[in-house]
Design a protein around this motif. Sequence first.
Motif, PDB file in Angstrom:
ATOM      1  N   ASP A 160       5.881  -6.507   0.789  1.00  0.00           N
ATOM      2  CA  ASP A 160       7.119  -6.934   0.146  1.00  0.00           C
ATOM      3  C   ASP A 160       7.040  -6.770  -1.376  1.00  0.00           C
ATOM      4  OD1 ASP A 160       9.763  -8.527   0.745  1.00  0.00           O
ATOM      5  OD2 ASP A 160       8.911  -9.371  -1.076  1.00  0.00           O
ATOM      6  N   ALA A 161       5.874  -7.117  -1.943  1.00  0.00           N
ATOM      7  CA  ALA A 161       5.702  -6.997  -3.394  1.00  0.00           C
ATOM      8  C   ALA A 161       5.758  -5.530  -3.814  1.00  0.00           C
ATOM      9  CB  ALA A 161       4.378  -7.626  -3.811  1.00  0.00           C
ATOM     10  N   TRP A 162       5.105  -4.670  -3.029  1.00  0.00           N
ATOM     11  CA  TRP A 162       5.138  -3.222  -3.329  1.00  0.00           C
ATOM     12  C   TRP A 162       6.564  -2.686  -3.245  1.00  0.00           C
ATOM     13  CZ3 TRP A 162       6.341   0.550   0.482  1.00  0.00           C
ATOM     14  CH2 TRP A 162       6.223   1.886   0.035  1.00  0.00           C
ATOM     15  N   ASN A 163       7.270  -3.107  -2.201  1.00  0.00           N
ATOM     16  CA  ASN A 163       8.648  -2.660  -2.002  1.00  0.00           C
ATOM     17  C   ASN A 163       9.561  -3.164  -3.119  1.00  0.00           C
ATOM     18  OD1 ASN A 163      10.480  -1.248  -0.237  1.00  0.00           O
ATOM     19  ND2 ASN A 163      11.373  -3.240   0.249  1.00  0.00           N
ATOM     20  N   SER A 164       9.328  -4.420  -3.522  1.00  0.00           N
ATOM     21  CA  SER A 164      10.196  -5.045  -4.528  1.00  0.00           C
ATOM     22  C   SER A 164       9.903  -4.554  -5.943  1.00  0.00           C
ATOM     23  CB  SER A 164      10.026  -6.570  -4.504  1.00  0.00           C
ATOM     24  OG  SER A 164      10.282  -7.066  -3.236  1.00  0.00           O
ATOM     25  N   THR A 165       8.721  -4.004  -6.158  1.00  0.00           N
ATOM     26  CA  THR A 165       8.398  -3.499  -7.494  1.00  0.00           C
ATOM     27  C   THR A 165       8.669  -1.997  -7.599  1.00  0.00           C
ATOM     28  OG1 THR A 165       6.073  -3.397  -6.816  1.00  0.00           O
ATOM     29  CG2 THR A 165       6.722  -5.276  -8.161  1.00  0.00           C
ATOM     30  N   GLY A 166       9.449  -1.470  -6.679  1.00  0.00           N
ATOM     31  CA  GLY A 166       9.931  -0.098  -6.817  1.00  0.00           C
ATOM     32  C   GLY A 166       9.090   0.962  -6.138  1.00  0.00           C
ATOM     33  N   ARG A 167       8.150   0.554  -5.250  1.00  0.00           N
ATOM     34  CA  ARG A 167       7.330   1.507  -4.471  1.00  0.00           C
ATOM     35  C   ARG A 167       6.647   2.528  -5.365  1.00  0.00           C
ATOM     36  NH1 ARG A 167      11.734   3.195   0.151  1.00  0.00           N
ATOM     37  NH2 ARG A 167      12.109   1.126   1.007  1.00  0.00           N
ATOM     38  N   LYS A 168       6.183   2.069  -6.541  1.00  0.00           N
ATOM     39  CA  LYS A 168       5.593   3.032  -7.484  1.00  0.00           C
ATOM     40  C   LYS A 168       4.166   3.412  -7.100  1.00  0.00           C
ATOM     41  CE  LYS A 168       8.327   1.124 -11.248  1.00  0.00           C
ATOM     42  NZ  LYS A 168       8.365  -0.307 -11.584  1.00  0.00           N
ATOM     43  N   ALA A 169       3.424   2.465  -6.531  1.00  0.00           N
ATOM     44  CA  ALA A 169       2.013   2.733  -6.211  1.00  0.00           C
ATOM     45  C   ALA A 169       1.874   3.484  -4.891  1.00  0.00           C
ATOM     46  CB  ALA A 169       1.262   1.400  -6.122  1.00  0.00           C
ATOM     47  N   ALA A 170       0.792   4.259  -4.777  1.00  0.00           N
ATOM     48  CA  ALA A 170       0.426   4.819  -3.476  1.00  0.00           C
ATOM     49  C   ALA A 170       0.025   3.647  -2.588  1.00  0.00           C
ATOM     50  CB  ALA A 170      -0.733   5.787  -3.634  1.00  0.00           C
ATOM     51  N   PHE A 171       0.520   3.617  -1.350  1.00  0.00           N
ATOM     52  CA  PHE A 171       0.350   2.425  -0.503  1.00  0.00           C
ATOM     53  C   PHE A 171      -0.356   2.803   0.802  1.00  0.00           C
ATOM     54  CE2 PHE A 171       1.716  -1.089   2.223  1.00  0.00           C
ATOM     55  CZ  PHE A 171       1.626  -2.168   1.370  1.00  0.00           C
ATOM     56  N   TYR A 172      -1.447   2.108   1.084  1.00  0.00           N
ATOM     57  CA  TYR A 172      -2.268   2.392   2.268  1.00  0.00           C
ATOM     58  C   TYR A 172      -2.613   1.101   3.011  1.00  0.00           C
ATOM     59  CZ  TYR A 172      -3.093   7.056   0.311  1.00  0.00           C
ATOM     60  OH  TYR A 172      -2.939   8.324  -0.193  1.00  0.00           O
ATOM     61  N   TYR A 173      -2.771   1.233   4.320  1.00  0.00           N
ATOM     62  CA  TYR A 173      -3.245   0.122   5.152  1.00  0.00           C
ATOM     63  C   TYR A 173      -4.692   0.398   5.590  1.00  0.00           C
ATOM     64  CZ  TYR A 173       1.705  -1.143   5.701  1.00  0.00           C
ATOM     65  OH  TYR A 173       3.012  -1.505   5.482  1.00  0.00           O
ATOM     66  N   TYR A 174      -5.515  -0.666   5.621  1.00  0.00           N
ATOM     67  CA  TYR A 174      -6.872  -0.539   6.167  1.00  0.00           C
ATOM     68  C   TYR A 174      -7.015  -1.398   7.415  1.00  0.00           C
ATOM     69  CZ  TYR A 174      -8.102  -4.963   3.688  1.00  0.00           C
ATOM     70  OH  TYR A 174      -8.167  -6.261   3.233  1.00  0.00           O
ATOM     71  N   GLU A 175      -8.114  -1.215   8.132  1.00  0.00           N
ATOM     72  CA  GLU A 175      -8.338  -1.930   9.390  1.00  0.00           C
ATOM     73  C   GLU A 175      -9.552  -2.851   9.267  1.00  0.00           C
ATOM     74  OE1 GLU A 175      -9.554   0.798  12.531  1.00  0.00           O
ATOM     75  OE2 GLU A 175     -10.617   2.059  11.099  1.00  0.00           O
ATOM     76  N   VAL A 176      -9.544  -3.925  10.055  1.00  0.00           N
ATOM     77  CA  VAL A 176     -10.723  -4.791  10.189  1.00  0.00           C
ATOM     78  C   VAL A 176     -10.927  -5.106  11.671  1.00  0.00           C
ATOM     79  CG1 VAL A 176     -10.656  -5.882   7.897  1.00  0.00           C
ATOM     80  CG2 VAL A 176      -9.309  -6.847   9.728  1.00  0.00           C
ATOM     81  N   VAL A 177     -12.176  -5.049  12.124  1.00  0.00           N
ATOM     82  CA  VAL A 177     -12.514  -5.322  13.532  1.00  0.00           C
ATOM     83  C   VAL A 177     -11.480  -4.666  14.458  1.00  0.00           C
ATOM     84  CG1 VAL A 177     -13.299  -7.058  15.191  1.00  0.00           C
ATOM     85  CG2 VAL A 177     -13.405  -7.566  12.762  1.00  0.00           C
ATOM     86  N   ALA A 178     -11.455  -3.333  14.420  1.00  0.00           N
ATOM     87  CA  ALA A 178     -10.465  -2.574  15.202  1.00  0.00           C
ATOM     88  C   ALA A 178     -10.511  -2.981  16.673  1.00  0.00           C
ATOM     89  CB  ALA A 178     -10.738  -1.084  15.067  1.00  0.00           C
ATOM     90  N   GLY A 179      -9.353  -3.166  17.264  1.00  0.00           N
ATOM     91  CA  GLY A 179      -9.271  -3.575  18.671  1.00  0.00           C
ATOM     92  C   GLY A 179      -9.285  -5.091  18.796  1.00  0.00           C
ATOM     93  N   GLY A 180     -10.301  -5.736  18.225  1.00  0.00           N
ATOM     94  CA  GLY A 180     -10.403  -7.190  18.280  1.00  0.00           C
ATOM     95  C   GLY A 180      -9.391  -7.864  17.376  1.00  0.00           C
ATOM     96  N   GLN A 181      -9.156  -7.291  16.196  1.00  0.00           N
ATOM     97  CA  GLN A 181      -8.164  -7.848  15.273  1.00  0.00           C
ATOM     98  C   GLN A 181      -7.074  -6.819  14.984  1.00  0.00           C
ATOM     99  OE1 GLN A 181     -10.524  -9.593  11.997  1.00  0.00           O
ATOM    100  NE2 GLN A 181     -10.520 -11.524  13.086  1.00  0.00           N
ATOM    101  N   THR A 182      -7.397  -5.775  14.204  1.00  0.00           N
ATOM    102  CA  THR A 182      -6.404  -4.722  13.944  1.00  0.00           C
ATOM    103  C   THR A 182      -6.091  -3.971  15.240  1.00  0.00           C
ATOM    104  OG1 THR A 182      -7.211  -4.422  11.690  1.00  0.00           O
ATOM    105  CG2 THR A 182      -5.975  -2.600  12.635  1.00  0.00           C
TER     106      THR A 182
END
Length: 251
Positions: A160-182
């Motif tokens: 939401d903060a990235w979207n509200s500040t104009g999507r200026k930054a490159a935006f990436y998602y990371y994973e943690v404990v794939a399958g168990g959490q992500t």
Amino acid sequence: MTSRRKFITKAALTSGAALVSTKTFGASHNHIESEQRLKILVTGAHPDDPETGMGGTINKFTSLGHEVVCVYLTTGEAGIPGLTHDKAAQIRKEEAMKACEILKARPVFLGQIDGSTEITSKWYHKMYELLNKEKPDMVFTHWPIDTHRDHRICSNLTFDAWNSTGRKAAFYYYEVVAGGQTQNFQPDTFVDISSVIETKWKACFIHKSQKIKEYYPDDHAKMELFRGIESGADYGEAFVHHRLSPYGIIP
Ligand SMILES: [Zn+2]
């Protein structure tokens, strides 16, 4: 980070500072191309999330001279059975600070409570203010489909903060404990972390209160090996790029 699409290469680090338009699959994208020191902001719900999810990538960024800010939404108050929230937070803050020292990142603690995180207009505004103040070139956060409520909330506030500040930054998602959490995570961007794997492990294992060294072979070690197999490296970390954001620098 190594993108399968190869929009960004190490050469981009020495080829001038600008947002460059790239045509691909009929769509127009921008990516960051810079010889300047970039600021990279990584948000995680708890001490140890940025480190276990992308500690190798963080260390590659800082080793190249870029600035990385690790933002911890909570201080892990509920993470040590038998201890009060205050005592647990004190221990886990010290562990996170040591981990950041190893990775050469700067820690920021936002002050929500582990296990009781909230999405409210106050917290949307706090995260907005953080991004507005730090003005990062790249932002990383949790993948939003995750069994841990705190991870989902951290992801949502950051998006939401990235979207509200104009999507200026490159935006990436990371994973943690794939399958168990992500879950339902299909990465499109990979980083070869083989050269920094031991530094990553050191930063993760410093979280002694979480017994990370004990659990590591069953979760994060498997992720590192699998993402390595997928991307042709010994050890890898994987990300999903938000397609409406610029592409970042790939270390
Ligand atoms: Zn977590």
